[in-house]
Design a protein around this motif. Structure first.
Motif, PDB file in Angstrom:
ATOM      1  N   ALA A  98      15.054  16.364  -9.849  1.00 28.66           N
ATOM      2  CA  ALA A  98      15.404  15.103  -9.209  1.00 28.66           C
ATOM      3  C   ALA A  98      14.177  14.204  -9.057  1.00 28.66           C
ATOM      4  O   ALA A  98      14.244  12.993  -9.295  1.00 28.66           O
ATOM      5  CB  ALA A  98      16.034  15.361  -7.844  1.00 28.66           C
ATOM      6  N   GLY A  99      13.051  14.780  -8.672  1.00 33.28           N
ATOM      7  CA  GLY A  99      11.843  13.982  -8.510  1.00 33.28           C
ATOM      8  C   GLY A  99      11.392  13.344  -9.811  1.00 33.28           C
ATOM      9  O   GLY A  99      10.979  12.178  -9.839  1.00 33.28           O
ATOM     10  N   ARG A 100      11.496  14.100 -10.895  1.00 32.58           N
ATOM     11  CA  ARG A 100      11.107  13.552 -12.196  1.00 32.58           C
ATOM     12  C   ARG A 100      12.060  12.443 -12.641  1.00 32.58           C
ATOM     13  O   ARG A 100      11.624  11.375 -13.087  1.00 32.58           O
ATOM     14  CB  ARG A 100      11.095  14.670 -13.240  1.00 32.58           C
ATOM     15  N   LYS A 101      13.372  12.691 -12.522  1.00 32.83           N
ATOM     16  CA  LYS A 101      14.352  11.755 -13.064  1.00 32.83           C
ATOM     17  C   LYS A 101      14.556  10.519 -12.208  1.00 32.83           C
ATOM     18  O   LYS A 101      14.792   9.428 -12.730  1.00 32.83           O
ATOM     19  CB  LYS A 101      15.687  12.477 -13.269  1.00 32.83           C
ATOM     20  N   LEU A 102      14.477  10.681 -10.879  1.00 29.16           N
ATOM     21  CA  LEU A 102      14.772   9.560  -9.987  1.00 29.16           C
ATOM     22  C   LEU A 102      13.538   8.726  -9.649  1.00 29.16           C
ATOM     23  O   LEU A 102      13.622   7.500  -9.539  1.00 29.16           O
ATOM     24  CB  LEU A 102      15.401  10.065  -8.692  1.00 29.16           C
ATOM     25  N   PHE A 103      12.405   9.395  -9.465  1.00 28.89           N
ATOM     26  CA  PHE A 103      11.224   8.705  -8.951  1.00 28.89           C
ATOM     27  C   PHE A 103      10.014   8.781  -9.875  1.00 28.89           C
ATOM     28  O   PHE A 103       8.926   8.353  -9.486  1.00 28.89           O
ATOM     29  CB  PHE A 103      10.859   9.264  -7.568  1.00 28.89           C
ATOM     30  N   ALA A 104      10.193   9.351 -11.070  1.00 25.07           N
ATOM     31  CA  ALA A 104       9.105   9.486 -12.048  1.00 25.07           C
ATOM     32  C   ALA A 104       7.903  10.208 -11.441  1.00 25.07           C
ATOM     33  O   ALA A 104       6.749   9.837 -11.662  1.00 25.07           O
ATOM     34  CB  ALA A 104       8.707   8.119 -12.601  1.00 25.07           C
ATOM     35  N   GLU A 105       8.169  11.258 -10.669  1.00 25.63           N
ATOM     36  CA  GLU A 105       7.098  12.033 -10.058  1.00 25.63           C
ATOM     37  C   GLU A 105       6.518  13.024 -11.070  1.00 25.63           C
ATOM     38  O   GLU A 105       7.263  13.653 -11.820  1.00 25.63           O
ATOM     39  CB  GLU A 105       7.623  12.812  -8.853  1.00 25.63           C
ATOM     40  N   LEU A 112       0.853  -1.182   0.000  1.00 26.24           N
ATOM     41  CA  LEU A 112       0.000   0.000   0.000  1.00 26.24           C
ATOM     42  C   LEU A 112       0.892   1.236   0.000  1.00 26.24           C
ATOM     43  O   LEU A 112       1.701   1.435   0.903  1.00 26.24           O
ATOM     44  CB  LEU A 112      -0.906   0.012   1.237  1.00 26.24           C
ATOM     45  N   GLY A 113       0.749   2.047  -1.028  1.00 28.48           N
ATOM     46  CA  GLY A 113       1.607   3.223  -1.150  1.00 28.48           C
ATOM     47  C   GLY A 113       0.856   4.365  -1.795  1.00 28.48           C
ATOM     48  O   GLY A 113      -0.335   4.257  -2.112  1.00 28.48           O
ATOM     49  N   TYR A 120       4.820   5.579  -5.386  1.00 24.76           N
ATOM     50  CA  TYR A 120       4.787   4.989  -6.722  1.00 24.76           C
ATOM     51  C   TYR A 120       4.900   6.067  -7.801  1.00 24.76           C
ATOM     52  O   TYR A 120       4.322   7.158  -7.689  1.00 24.76           O
ATOM     53  CB  TYR A 120       3.490   4.212  -6.934  1.00 24.76           C
ATOM     54  N   GLY A 121       5.655   5.736  -8.842  1.00 28.03           N
ATOM     55  CA  GLY A 121       5.775   6.596 -10.020  1.00 28.03           C
ATOM     56  C   GLY A 121       5.720   5.747 -11.271  1.00 28.03           C
ATOM     57  O   GLY A 121       6.038   4.554 -11.248  1.00 28.03           O
ATOM     58  N   LEU A 145       6.475   0.852 -13.788  1.00 27.26           N
ATOM     59  CA  LEU A 145       6.076   1.270 -12.448  1.00 27.26           C
ATOM     60  C   LEU A 145       7.278   1.223 -11.518  1.00 27.26           C
ATOM     61  O   LEU A 145       7.961   0.199 -11.435  1.00 27.26           O
ATOM     62  CB  LEU A 145       4.968   0.355 -11.925  1.00 27.26           C
ATOM     63  N   LEU A 146       7.551   2.339 -10.839  1.00 24.93           N
ATOM     64  CA  LEU A 146       8.642   2.432  -9.876  1.00 24.93           C
ATOM     65  C   LEU A 146       8.066   2.520  -8.470  1.00 24.93           C
ATOM     66  O   LEU A 146       7.022   3.135  -8.250  1.00 24.93           O
ATOM     67  CB  LEU A 146       9.506   3.672 -10.121  1.00 24.93           C
ATOM     68  N   ALA A 147       8.761   1.923  -7.515  1.00 18.86           N
ATOM     69  CA  ALA A 147       8.387   2.017  -6.109  1.00 18.86           C
ATOM     70  C   ALA A 147       9.583   2.527  -5.327  1.00 18.86           C
ATOM     71  O   ALA A 147      10.645   1.904  -5.336  1.00 18.86           O
ATOM     72  CB  ALA A 147       7.945   0.662  -5.567  1.00 18.86           C
ATOM     73  N   GLY A 148       9.439   3.671  -4.672  1.00 16.14           N
ATOM     74  CA  GLY A 148      10.540   4.254  -3.907  1.00 16.14           C
ATOM     75  C   GLY A 148      10.139   4.466  -2.464  1.00 16.14           C
ATOM     76  O   GLY A 148       9.234   5.252  -2.176  1.00 16.14           O
ATOM     77  N   PRO A 149      10.760   3.767  -1.501  1.00 18.74           N
ATOM     78  CA  PRO A 149      10.400   3.926  -0.098  1.00 18.74           C
ATOM     79  C   PRO A 149      11.040   5.169   0.526  1.00 18.74           C
ATOM     80  O   PRO A 149      12.174   5.522   0.210  1.00 18.74           O
ATOM     81  CB  PRO A 149      10.929   2.654   0.556  1.00 18.74           C
ATOM     82  N   MET A 150      10.290   5.813   1.419  1.00 28.32           N
ATOM     83  CA  MET A 150      10.819   6.929   2.202  1.00 28.32           C
ATOM     84  C   MET A 150      10.694   6.588   3.680  1.00 28.32           C
ATOM     85  O   MET A 150       9.604   6.276   4.169  1.00 28.32           O
ATOM     86  CB  MET A 150      10.069   8.223   1.907  1.00 28.32           C
ATOM     87  N   ASN A 151      11.796   6.642   4.389  1.00 30.31           N
ATOM     88  CA  ASN A 151      11.816   6.385   5.823  1.00 30.31           C
ATOM     89  C   ASN A 151      11.906   7.697   6.586  1.00 30.31           C
ATOM     90  O   ASN A 151      12.718   8.561   6.261  1.00 30.31           O
ATOM     91  CB  ASN A 151      13.021   5.514   6.197  1.00 30.31           C
ATOM     92  N   VAL A 152      11.070   7.848   7.594  1.00 34.43           N
ATOM     93  CA  VAL A 152      11.183   8.938   8.562  1.00 34.43           C
ATOM     94  C   VAL A 152      11.584   8.282   9.876  1.00 34.43           C
ATOM     95  O   VAL A 152      10.874   7.403  10.380  1.00 34.43           O
ATOM     96  CB  VAL A 152       9.862   9.709   8.703  1.00 34.43           C
ATOM     97  N   HIS A 153      12.717   8.683  10.427  1.00 38.86           N
ATOM     98  CA  HIS A 153      13.312   7.964  11.548  1.00 38.86           C
ATOM     99  C   HIS A 153      12.768   8.434  12.902  1.00 38.86           C
ATOM    100  O   HIS A 153      13.519   8.671  13.850  1.00 38.86           O
ATOM    101  CB  HIS A 153      14.834   8.103  11.499  1.00 38.86           C
TER     102      HIS A 153
END
Length: 268
Positions: free
Chosen positions: A128-135, A111-112, A191-192, A199-207
């Motif tokens: 960066a968002g467009r190129k790395l994560f397809a945002e 679920l994302g 997801y992007g 389809l790309l999936a990029g996780p973001m961690n908040v510590h």
């Protein structure tokens, strides 16, 4: 057959490290069919997640600082998302209520957030968002009033998004005296879909835990959402997805200070 990793476009490096993060997200229950139509246009390989028969639209604002070898950068952005998962993976997902999802019960992390619009005030972050994560990331500016240790004690948030000099949409959230709980919601899978339909999936961690405010019929009016330009693409999608629906929950995170410069004193 194993898949290759998506390329990391120069001059960027991953993971991207946040020096500080201040964020507020608002979740709205939404019509699954309307969400499926909009999500399908942006991400054909994603299906809409449902919680007790409702989809979830999430609007989140971020203010973050990043330190680089040659200096620092400050970025503001808003993501407009529909919570979804890769098609064909429904059998791997547990049955969840919205509160289960908000509390981070889903540990599959299938679920994302399917990003529909991302508005941002930093050209480097847009690139960066467009190129790395397809945002689907585009320029915007913001007017804000946020809780801060350098201001009066408050838990009220106000964010307005502008594009081409005109107000696009905005929200306010008065969270004082509302019950809340710490939730371990990350990693958040973002997801992007790239130009080739992958389809790309990029996780973001908040510590650190988020602070989640579940809203009820008696408290949902603490959050107000306005669409100033209903004829724009963003405004039309927001009108379809949110309209006048009351919010179901709010989640916030603010980085703690690491230093303080104190009040001076006179020398005799």
């Amino acid at each position: 057959m194993s898949l290759p990793l998506p390329p990391v476009a120069e001059p960027y490096l991953l993971p991207f490290h946040y020096g500080a993060l201040h964020t507020i997200g608002i979740d709205y229950p939404a019509d699954p069919e309307a969400c499926a139509e909009i999500l399908g246009r942006a991400h054909p390989r994603l299906a809409v997640a449902e919680f007790d028969g409702k989809a979830c639209v999430s609007v989140n604002y971020q203010l973050y600082f990043a330190q680089y070898p040659n200096g620092g950068g400050i970025t503001q952005e808003i993501e407009i998302n529909i919570v979804g998962y890769p098609r064909g993976e429904h059998r791997r997902l547990p049955r969840l209520s919205y509160l289960d999802y908000a509390r981070g019960v889903d540990q599959t992390k299938l679920l994302g957030i399917g990003r529909i619009h991302v508005l941002c005030d930093n050209p480097i972050a847009i690139d960066a968002g467009r190129k790395l994560f397809a945002e689907p990331k585009h320029p915007a500016t913001f007017t804000t009033a946020l809780p801060s240790f350098n201001g009066p004690a408050t838990d009220s948030w106000s964010v307005t998004c502008h594009q081409d000099g005109d107000e696009l949409f905005g929200f306010t959230a008065a969270l004082e005296d509302l019950g809340h709980e710490p939730v371990h919601h990350t990693p958040i899978t973002g997801y992007g879909t790239d130009d080739e339909g992958r389809l790309l999936a990029g996780p973001m961690n908040v510590h650190h835990p988020y602070r989640h405010y579940p809203l009820t019929t008696g408290t949902a009016d603490r959050v107000r959402f306005t669409i100033a330009d209903a004829d724009s693409v963003v405004g039309a999608n927001l009108r379809t997805l949110i309209g006048g629906t009351p919010a179901a929950g709010v989640w916030t995170f603010q980085s703690m200070p690491v230093a303080a410069h104190h009040r001076p004193y006179y020398l005799p």
